[in-house]
Design a protein around this motif. Structure first.
Motif, PDB file in Angstrom:
ATOM      1  N   LYS A 158       0.849  -1.191   0.000  1.00 43.64           N
ATOM      2  CA  LYS A 158       0.000   0.000   0.000  1.00 43.64           C
ATOM      3  C   LYS A 158       0.885   1.241   0.000  1.00 43.64           C
ATOM      4  N   ASP A 159       0.399   2.276  -0.634  1.00 41.07           N
ATOM      5  CA  ASP A 159       1.177   3.497  -0.787  1.00 41.07           C
ATOM      6  C   ASP A 159       0.352   4.667  -0.300  1.00 41.07           C
ATOM      7  N   SER A 160       0.844   5.405   0.648  1.00 38.31           N
ATOM      8  CA  SER A 160       0.086   6.519   1.212  1.00 38.31           C
ATOM      9  C   SER A 160       0.036   7.704   0.277  1.00 38.31           C
ATOM     10  N   GLY A 161       0.951   7.732  -0.723  1.00 35.12           N
ATOM     11  CA  GLY A 161       0.969   8.841  -1.664  1.00 35.12           C
ATOM     12  C   GLY A 161       1.804   9.999  -1.179  1.00 35.12           C
ATOM     13  N   LYS A 162       2.296   9.976   0.052  1.00 31.73           N
ATOM     14  CA  LYS A 162       3.128  11.060   0.577  1.00 31.73           C
ATOM     15  C   LYS A 162       4.584  10.623   0.595  1.00 31.73           C
ATOM     16  N   GLN A 163       5.464  11.541   0.207  1.00 32.04           N
ATOM     17  CA  GLN A 163       6.881  11.205   0.183  1.00 32.04           C
ATOM     18  C   GLN A 163       7.710  12.259   0.893  1.00 32.04           C
ATOM     19  N   GLY A 164       7.065  13.048   1.722  1.00 33.75           N
ATOM     20  CA  GLY A 164       7.794  13.975   2.576  1.00 33.75           C
ATOM     21  C   GLY A 164       8.713  14.925   1.875  1.00 33.75           C
ATOM     22  N   GLY A 165       8.400  15.271   0.622  1.00 35.90           N
ATOM     23  CA  GLY A 165       9.189  16.263  -0.092  1.00 35.90           C
ATOM     24  C   GLY A 165      10.486  15.709  -0.645  1.00 35.90           C
TER      25      GLY A 165
ATOM     26  N   THR B  44      -2.835  -1.791  -8.506  1.00 33.67           N
ATOM     27  CA  THR B  44      -4.080  -1.039  -8.311  1.00 33.67           C
ATOM     28  C   THR B  44      -3.763   0.383  -7.864  1.00 33.67           C
ATOM     29  N   ALA B  45      -4.764   1.254  -7.962  1.00 33.06           N
ATOM     30  CA  ALA B  45      -4.587   2.639  -7.512  1.00 33.06           C
ATOM     31  C   ALA B  45      -5.935   3.337  -7.417  1.00 33.06           C
ATOM     32  N   LYS B  46      -5.954   4.424  -6.663  1.00 30.31           N
ATOM     33  CA  LYS B  46      -7.067   5.354  -6.721  1.00 30.31           C
ATOM     34  C   LYS B  46      -6.774   6.342  -7.840  1.00 30.31           C
ATOM     35  N   MET B  47      -7.819   6.897  -8.440  1.00 28.67           N
ATOM     36  CA  MET B  47      -7.584   7.876  -9.499  1.00 28.67           C
ATOM     37  C   MET B  47      -8.660   8.950  -9.472  1.00 28.67           C
ATOM     38  N   THR B  48      -8.258  10.128  -9.919  1.00 28.66           N
ATOM     39  CA  THR B  48      -9.194  11.234 -10.106  1.00 28.66           C
ATOM     40  C   THR B  48      -8.956  11.815 -11.488  1.00 28.66           C
ATOM     41  N   LEU B  49      -9.946  12.489 -12.006  1.00 27.45           N
ATOM     42  CA  LEU B  49      -9.774  13.092 -13.324  1.00 27.45           C
ATOM     43  C   LEU B  49     -10.589  14.362 -13.433  1.00 27.45           C
ATOM     44  N   LEU B  50     -10.171  15.182 -14.360  1.00 28.77           N
ATOM     45  CA  LEU B  50     -10.878  16.411 -14.695  1.00 28.77           C
ATOM     46  C   LEU B  50     -10.823  16.560 -16.209  1.00 28.77           C
ATOM     47  N   THR B  51     -11.986  16.601 -16.836  1.00 27.87           N
ATOM     48  CA  THR B  51     -12.061  16.758 -18.279  1.00 27.87           C
ATOM     49  C   THR B  51     -12.859  18.004 -18.612  1.00 27.87           C
ATOM     50  N   ARG B  52     -12.308  18.854 -19.447  1.00 27.17           N
ATOM     51  CA  ARG B  52     -12.992  20.058 -19.907  1.00 27.17           C
ATOM     52  C   ARG B  52     -13.086  20.021 -21.431  1.00 27.17           C
ATOM     53  N   ALA B  53     -14.286  20.296 -21.943  1.00 31.45           N
ATOM     54  CA  ALA B  53     -14.510  20.353 -23.384  1.00 31.45           C
ATOM     55  C   ALA B  53     -15.008  21.741 -23.758  1.00 31.45           C
ATOM     56  N   GLN B  54     -14.543  22.230 -24.898  1.00 30.02           N
ATOM     57  CA  GLN B  54     -14.937  23.553 -25.371  1.00 30.02           C
ATOM     58  C   GLN B  54     -15.246  23.488 -26.855  1.00 30.02           C
ATOM     59  N   SER B  55     -16.370  24.067 -27.236  1.00 30.23           N
ATOM     60  CA  SER B  55     -16.759  24.136 -28.643  1.00 30.23           C
ATOM     61  C   SER B  55     -17.393  25.499 -28.885  1.00 30.23           C
TER      62      SER B  55
ATOM     63  N   THR C  89      -7.833  16.881 -20.567  1.00 28.70           N
ATOM     64  CA  THR C  89      -8.078  15.908 -19.509  1.00 28.70           C
ATOM     65  C   THR C  89      -6.843  15.741 -18.642  1.00 28.70           C
ATOM     66  N   THR C  90      -7.047  15.822 -17.335  1.00 26.91           N
ATOM     67  CA  THR C  90      -5.981  15.584 -16.360  1.00 26.91           C
ATOM     68  C   THR C  90      -6.364  14.387 -15.507  1.00 26.91           C
ATOM     69  N   LEU C  91      -5.487  13.414 -15.433  1.00 30.28           N
ATOM     70  CA  LEU C  91      -5.727  12.192 -14.668  1.00 30.28           C
ATOM     71  C   LEU C  91      -4.644  12.043 -13.614  1.00 30.28           C
ATOM     72  N   LYS C  92      -5.057  11.707 -12.383  1.00 33.35           N
ATOM     73  CA  LYS C  92      -4.104  11.516 -11.290  1.00 33.35           C
ATOM     74  C   LYS C  92      -4.249  10.125 -10.685  1.00 33.35           C
ATOM     75  N   PHE C  93      -3.115   9.550 -10.258  1.00 34.44           N
ATOM     76  CA  PHE C  93      -3.091   8.273  -9.555  1.00 34.44           C
ATOM     77  C   PHE C  93      -2.512   8.462  -8.156  1.00 34.44           C
ATOM     78  N   SER C  94      -3.047   7.725  -7.189  1.00 35.33           N
ATOM     79  CA  SER C  94      -2.521   7.765  -5.828  1.00 35.33           C
ATOM     80  C   SER C  94      -2.862   6.460  -5.121  1.00 35.33           C
ATOM     81  N   ASP C  95      -2.369   6.305  -3.894  1.00 45.13           N
ATOM     82  CA  ASP C  95      -2.712   5.148  -3.060  1.00 45.13           C
ATOM     83  C   ASP C  95      -2.547   3.828  -3.809  1.00 45.13           C
ATOM     84  N   PHE C  96      -1.374   3.656  -4.405  1.00 49.37           N
ATOM     85  CA  PHE C  96      -1.099   2.408  -5.114  1.00 49.37           C
ATOM     86  C   PHE C  96      -1.234   1.224  -4.155  1.00 49.37           C
ATOM     87  N   GLY C  97      -1.820   0.139  -4.647  1.00 47.72           N
ATOM     88  CA  GLY C  97      -2.028  -1.042  -3.814  1.00 47.72           C
ATOM     89  C   GLY C  97      -3.353  -1.033  -3.082  1.00 47.72           C
TER      90      GLY C  97
END
Length: 298
Positions: free
Chosen positions: A37-44, A71-82, A257-265
């Motif tokens: 498991k990965d907490s996603g923090k690496q103390g800088g 495995t991982a948690k993920m978040t995303l943000l997608t913006r479309a413009q026309s 689109t921006t996709l992020k991964f965290s909390d591996f495992g």
């Protein structure tokens, strides 16, 4: 009035961009201590520490490094413009990096869409108000992604998410520029700008590769952030069509689109909805995709 009528279509484009990016990057890279498991923090700590490769070598290794994390948690943000219209989709969930199955909740405005991908099949539960349009007793839409790409002439990367990030393996040194070190949600990362040969996104389908080049040009720019273990923590893709039309108005649609991964495992257990609750719209989706391709060519 025109703005209101276009918005549902634009939201659909945004959701499609979300799905596509999830498939393009949802199988991109991690090795070290992958099963833990990965907490996603690496103390800088510097992202260059920990024995990970740097520069083009790190980007080429991102697929193996990230998928090894399982495995991982993920978040995303997608913006479309026309034209003067804008739409935004936000999502969060979990993904199995080894087989591509995932579960997400997508939010657009005050609407919520539940989405699952299991064994190459996409399931979407529309907002409650829209479920009234489904056949009685049905609450989930079903799309067979492999069948969809075969019918629409698309690339098989959408049916096999674990192979869709493989284009990083063929990136040459001149395609990668190191931007510097940055912190992404508390994790130290190294930021790279990458120029991808558009043909590599559909290397198993010459027709699709030709269509992509006509729409996007020869190169697709993307930004990727790798952690100290060489795993993808964030990726951003800006798709700006360079030719053709989008829809009857002639306005071209750009998608970011921006996709992020965290909390591996993290624990991931995704199951398909009961068959009795689903309605298969694969053929309809393929037809709409073909119409969209024709509109883009015109």
């Amino acid at each position: 009035m025109r703005t209101v009528s276009k918005r549902p279509r634009l939201l659909a484009v945004a959701a499609t961009g979300t799905l596509s990016l999830a498939f393009v990057t949802g199988c991109g890279g991690g090795n070290d201590q992958a099963s833990g498991k990965d907490s996603g923090k690496q103390g800088g700590a510097s992202a260059s520490q920990g024995g990970a490769a740097d520069g083009p070598q790190a980007v080429r290794a991102a697929h193996q490094k990230t998928t090894a994390a399982k495995t991982a948690k993920m978040t995303l943000l997608t913006r479309a413009q026309s034209g003067g219209n804008n739409a935004e989709v936000r999502g969060s969930g979990v993904v199995d990096l080894s087989d591509g199955s995932s579960e997400m909740v997508l939010l657009t405005g005050n609407q919520q869409i539940h989405q699952r991908t299991v064994d190459g099949v996409l399931y979407q539960q529309p907002p409650a108000a829209q479920r009234q349009q489904l056949p009685q007793g049905k609450s989930w839409l079903k799309v067979d992604l492999k069948k969809l790409t075969q019918q629409s002439g698309g690339s098989s990367q959408y049916a096999d998410p674990t192979s869709s990030f493989n284009y990083t393996k063929g990136i040459s040194d001149k395609d990668v520029t190191k931007v510097g070190t940055e912190t992404v949600d508390g994790t130290a990362t190294t930021h790279y700008k990458v120029s991808v040969d558009v043909a590599e996104l559909a290397k198993d389908n010459a027709q699709q590769a030709k269509q992509l080049r006509a729409q996007l040009g020869d190169r697709l720019p993307l930004d990727i952030w790798l952690d100290a273990q060489g795993r993808v923590r964030q990726e951003k893709i800006d798709v700006k069509p360079q030719g053709g039309k989008q829809g009857s108005s002639g306005a071209r649609t750009s998608v970011s689109t921006t996709l992020k991964f965290s909390d591996f495992g993290t624990d991931v257990n995704v199951t398909a909805p009961p068959a009795k609750d689903t309605v298969d719209i694969t053929d309809k989706a393929a037809k709409q995709g073909q119409q969209g391709q024709q509109a883009t060519k015109s």
